[in-house]
Design a protein around this motif. Structure first.
Motif, short mmCIF file in Angstrom:
data_model
loop_
_atom_site.label_atom_id
_atom_site.label_comp_id
_atom_site.label_asym_id
_atom_site.label_seq_id
_atom_site.Cartn_x
_atom_site.Cartn_y
_atom_site.Cartn_z
N UNK A 1 0.23 -5.75 17.46
CA UNK A 1 1.43 -6.68 16.72
C UNK A 1 1.02 -7.52 15.62
N UNK A 2 -0.30 -7.62 15.23
CA UNK A 2 -0.75 -8.36 14.27
C UNK A 2 -0.77 -7.58 12.82
N UNK A 3 -1.08 -8.38 12.09
CA UNK A 3 -1.05 -7.77 10.77
C UNK A 3 -2.22 -7.95 9.68
N UNK A 4 -2.68 -7.08 8.90
CA UNK A 4 -3.70 -7.24 7.94
C UNK A 4 -3.68 -6.83 6.63
N UNK A 5 -4.00 -7.12 5.73
CA UNK A 5 -3.94 -6.63 4.15
C UNK A 5 -5.19 -6.26 3.73
N UNK A 6 -5.40 -4.99 3.39
CA UNK A 6 -6.83 -4.70 2.64
C UNK A 6 -6.29 -4.45 1.26
N UNK B 1 -5.12 -4.63 -12.69
CA UNK B 1 -6.09 -4.76 -12.02
C UNK B 1 -6.95 -3.73 -11.31
N UNK B 2 -6.61 -2.30 -11.40
CA UNK B 2 -7.32 -1.27 -10.99
C UNK B 2 -7.47 -1.46 -9.37
N UNK B 3 -6.26 -2.05 -8.52
CA UNK B 3 -6.51 -2.46 -7.25
C UNK B 3 -5.40 -1.82 -6.44
N UNK B 4 -5.78 -1.28 -5.19
CA UNK B 4 -4.87 -0.77 -4.38
C UNK B 4 -5.00 -1.59 -3.09
N UNK B 5 -3.63 -1.83 -2.74
CA UNK B 5 -3.52 -2.49 -1.32
C UNK B 5 -2.84 -1.77 -0.30
N UNK B 6 -3.39 -2.39 0.82
CA UNK B 6 -2.61 -1.51 2.25
C UNK B 6 -1.99 -2.70 3.24
N UNK C 1 -11.58 1.79 7.40
CA UNK C 1 -10.76 2.36 6.47
C UNK C 1 -11.44 2.44 5.22
N UNK C 2 -11.40 3.54 4.70
CA UNK C 2 -11.93 3.76 3.37
C UNK C 2 -10.83 4.05 1.98
N UNK C 3 -11.14 3.31 1.19
CA UNK C 3 -10.31 3.59 0.03
C UNK C 3 -10.79 4.70 -0.91
N UNK C 4 -10.05 5.15 -1.78
CA UNK C 4 -10.52 6.20 -2.71
C UNK C 4 -9.52 6.12 -4.06
N UNK C 5 -10.28 6.46 -4.95
CA UNK C 5 -9.60 6.56 -6.25
C UNK C 5 -10.08 8.06 -7.12
N UNK D 1 -13.16 11.94 -7.53
CA UNK D 1 -13.07 11.07 -6.35
C UNK D 1 -14.08 10.06 -6.12
N UNK D 2 -13.77 8.72 -5.97
CA UNK D 2 -14.69 7.70 -5.87
C UNK D 2 -14.25 7.07 -4.32
N UNK D 3 -15.21 6.75 -3.75
CA UNK D 3 -14.98 6.11 -2.17
C UNK D 3 -15.60 4.62 -2.22
N UNK D 4 -14.79 3.91 -1.31
CA UNK D 4 -15.34 2.59 -1.06
C UNK D 4 -16.25 2.75 -0.05
N UNK D 5 -16.84 1.58 0.47
CA UNK D 5 -17.84 1.40 1.44
C UNK D 5 -17.56 1.69 2.59
N UNK D 6 -16.15 1.31 2.88
CA UNK D 6 -15.32 1.12 4.09
C UNK D 6 -15.33 -0.22 4.77
N UNK D 7 -14.30 -0.41 5.31
CA UNK D 7 -14.01 -2.05 6.21
C UNK D 7 -13.53 -1.50 7.49
N UNK D 8 -14.16 -2.22 8.29
CA UNK D 8 -13.83 -1.95 9.95
C UNK D 8 -12.54 -2.84 10.14
N UNK D 9 -11.50 -2.28 10.71
CA UNK D 9 -10.31 -2.95 11.40
C UNK D 9 -10.25 -2.41 12.76
#
Length: 121
Positions: A15-20, A75-80, A93-97, A109-117
């Motif tokens: 039920x909580x929230x996070x912002x990546x 800012x060349x930034x994407x949020x979730x 969770x992995x971001x891509x560009x 396609x480039x990938x981020x290193x991943x972040x655990x949720x």
């Protein structure tokens, strides 16, 4: 070189929230679409949300109405933004560009290193 660096993962109760966040940096000419995938243990990587540079967003059915993707092109930034999180959202969770390097013509396609949720009580 192009790098994508993610932040914002962590442990949250159901039920909580996070912002990546995911910021692209380096020798960038232009960025087409950016977005997020996730991979849970024992499962294939799946698209969560994608956003072209100036077009419509798309979401996995499982997150529609709960997650919102946005971009700051300056800012060349994407949020979730992830709301009403469920245990089944637990994943890396992995971001891509889809990025064209400075002086280049082809997008890669480039990938981020991943972040655990982790969503757990």
């Amino acid at each position: 070189q192009v790098q994508l660096v993610e932040s914002g993962g962590g442990l949250v109760q159901p039920g909580g929230s996070l912002r990546l966040s995911c910021a692209a940096s380096g020798s960038i000419g232009s960025i087409n679409d950016m977005g997020w995938y996730r991979q849970a243990p024992g499962k294939q990587r799946e698209l969560v949300a994608g956003m072209p540079s100036g077009g419509m967003t798309n979401y996995a059915d499982s997150v529609k109405g709960r997650f919102t993707i946005s971009r700051d092109n300056a800012k060349n930034t994407v949020y979730l933004q992830m709301n009403s999180l469920k245990p089944e959202d637990t994943a890396v969770y992995y971001c891509y560009g889809n990025i064209v390097r400075s002086g280049g013509r082809i997008a890669y396609v480039y990938w981020g290193q991943g972040t655990q949720v982790t969503v757990s009580s």
